[in-house]
Design an enzyme around this catalytic site. Structure first.
Site, PDB file in Angstrom:
ATOM      1  N   GLU A 258       6.323 -11.295  -1.075  1.00 31.54           N
ATOM      2  CA  GLU A 258       4.934 -11.798  -2.396  1.00 31.54           C
ATOM      3  C   GLU A 258       4.104  -9.932  -2.620  1.00 31.54           C
ATOM      4  O   GLU A 258       3.515  -9.381  -3.419  1.00 31.54           O
ATOM      5  CB  GLU A 258       4.041 -12.282  -2.060  1.00 31.54           C
ATOM      6  CG  GLU A 258       3.390 -13.186  -2.419  1.00 31.54           C
ATOM      7  CD  GLU A 258       1.877 -14.713  -1.529  1.00 31.54           C
ATOM      8  OE1 GLU A 258       0.848 -14.324  -2.309  1.00 31.54           O
ATOM      9  OE2 GLU A 258       2.291 -14.799  -1.402  1.00 31.54           O
TER      10      GLU A 258
ATOM     11  N   GLN B 232      -1.822 -10.099   2.331  1.00 31.86           N
ATOM     12  CA  GLN B 232      -1.062  -8.792   2.675  1.00 31.86           C
ATOM     13  C   GLN B 232      -1.718  -7.743   2.618  1.00 31.86           C
ATOM     14  O   GLN B 232      -1.763  -7.474   1.654  1.00 31.86           O
ATOM     15  CB  GLN B 232       0.788  -9.373   1.456  1.00 31.86           C
ATOM     16  CG  GLN B 232       0.735 -10.486   1.055  1.00 31.86           C
ATOM     17  CD  GLN B 232       0.378 -11.382   0.815  1.00 31.86           C
ATOM     18  OE1 GLN B 232      -0.311 -11.698  -0.132  1.00 31.86           O
ATOM     19  NE2 GLN B 232       0.835 -12.816   1.261  1.00 31.86           N
TER      20      GLN B 232
END
EC number: 3.6.1.6
Length: 435
Positions: free
Chosen positions: A180, A214
């Site tokens: 991702e 992230q």
């Protein structure tokens, strides 16, 4: 016996009718019933079905997130060097995500079909069969029990394979957290044009979703690659280049999951009847119900005592303790930040909802102190704003960013969503070409 002339004529007419009927049936049997004209649209409308030009291709990516499902329909212009160039994006989002249908997967059908119709309207129908259709689920489904997630994905796969688009066996999957981050990194760097030049021109990305967060960047110092955990460094090929990136996804540290942890709850674990989550990050007079991942919690603020910000920051620090690794080199690199980083910057008035801008770590911190102070006497319109801003300010510092670090905030670049979807679509189209 002679046959009268009138009877002969009648017999001839009957034979002619039988012959014509036979010919018509024979011709009909050779003609597809759903296509009177080879250029006729397959969507039941009287529009001609034809491609605009042969030098375009399309990709359809469904993003099944924790708070919603989105479809991205990408139109690419083919280029001589094999790296397609984005020409246009069509985007639509619906709520809720797939997770709420975990106990009844059939109920997700209407929403998926609604988004499929968007794809049908934006891809020329003679290219449907060659246009890849993919769904990648993120943290919302990663947090579900395995069997429930599988049943949901199997249902979506059935819908996809009944559609006219290209859907392979791997068309539906749960996305790994690091993938991702890498896909979002590809998206941003493609949109700013840095992946077609030298790798040294790339920027890093910070993505704060609902269930996970992230950080991804391309290290310039070999020491970063040598000293980082082995699963934080990934190499991949794209556009005839090899890229090495530092990327890690922290599952459970997305904003919604972090809220629950800071409030004292456990993911997927309902409270015993009559129990309440009491937190110093909420206004003292606040008491409401809050739903997260299909579980409803009763939450309330702690009685007035210590200043709200200091009490809340202490809770956040304890929750984050030893869960995040500092990326030393990151502090010296340019970064784009999006998702909830963007949304909370809008809430505090740093940027307008429809524009991009810059923000510093200390801006989040200053806003957290101001909001928390005001909530000591008035809970305000957003009861979680003190908690959210305090968490973001603490998280960025835990990741190794100093208070004066500036981030570029963007929801879109060149009118394209700054999500992982574009990067993942590039990757998928390349895998199709390799096979």
């Amino acid at each position: 016996m002679r046959i009268p002339k009138l009877a002969s004529v009648f017999l001839l007419v009957v034979c002619l009718v039988v012959y014509l009927t036979y010919v018509k049936k024979h011709v009909d049997s050779m003609t597809p019933s759903d296509s009177k004209d080879p250029n006729q649209s397959r969507n039941g409308k009287d529009e001609l079905c034809h491609s605009e030009e042969s030098n375009f291709l399309y990709g359809i990516m469904f993003d099944a997130g924790s708070t919603g499902t989105r479809v991205h329909v990408f139109k690419f212009k083919k280029t001589p060097n094999g790296a397609p160039k984005l020409a246009h994006e069509t985007f639509k989002a619906i709520k809720p995500g797939l997770s709420p249908y975990a106990d009844d997967p059939e109920k997700c059908t209407a929403g998926i079909q609604e988004l499929l119709n968007v794809a049908k309207e934006n891809v020329p129908c003679d290219l449907w069969k060659s246009t890849p259709l993919v769904l990648k689920a993120t943290a919302g489904l990663r947090l579900l029990p395995g069997e429930k997630a599988k049943q949901l994905l199997d249902k979506v796969k059935d819908i996809f394979q009944a559609s006219p688009f290209l859907s392979r066996e791997d068309c539906v999957s749960i996305m790994d957290g690091s993938d991702e981050g890498i896909s979002a990194w590809i998206t941003v760097n493609v949109l700013i044009g840095s992946l077609h030049g030298q790798e040294q021109n790339t920027v890093g990305i910070l993505d704060l979703g609902g269930g996970s967060t992230q950080i991804t960047f391309a290290p310039r110092d070999d020491k970063t690659i040598q000293t980082s955990p082995i699963d934080f460094i990934t190499s991949f090929q794209m556009f005839n280049n090899t890229f090495s990136v530092y990327s890690h996804s922290y599952l459970g540290l997305g904003l919604m999951s972090a809220r629950l942890a800071i409030l004292g709850g456990l993911e997927g674990m309902p409270l015993e009847e009559g129990n309440t989550l009491v937190s110093p990050c909420l206004a003292p007079d606040y008491e409401e119900q809050w739903e997260h991942a299909e579980v409803v919690y009763t939450i309330k603020g702690q009685k007035a005592g210590e200043p709200l910000y200091e009490s809340c920051y202490s809770k956040v620090e304890k929750m984050l303790y030893r869960k995040v690794k500092k990326a030393e080199e990151a502090k010296d690199m340019d970064f784009y930040a999006f998702s909830y980083y963007y949304d909370r910057a809008v809430d505090i008035g740093i940027i307008d909802e429809k524009t991009e801008g810059n923000i510093k770590v200390e801006d989040y911190e200053a806003a957290a102190k101001k909001v928390c102070k005001s909530m000591e006497t008035d809970q305000g319109e957003n009861p979680f704003l003190c908690l959210d801003l305090t968490y973001i300010a603490a998280l960025l510092q835990e990741l190794g960013f100093p208070k004066d670090k500036v981030f570029k905030l963007a929801r879109k670049i060149d009118n394209v969503e700054t999500s992982w979807a574009l990067g993942a679509t590039f990757h998928y189209i390349e895998s199709l070409h390799k096979h």
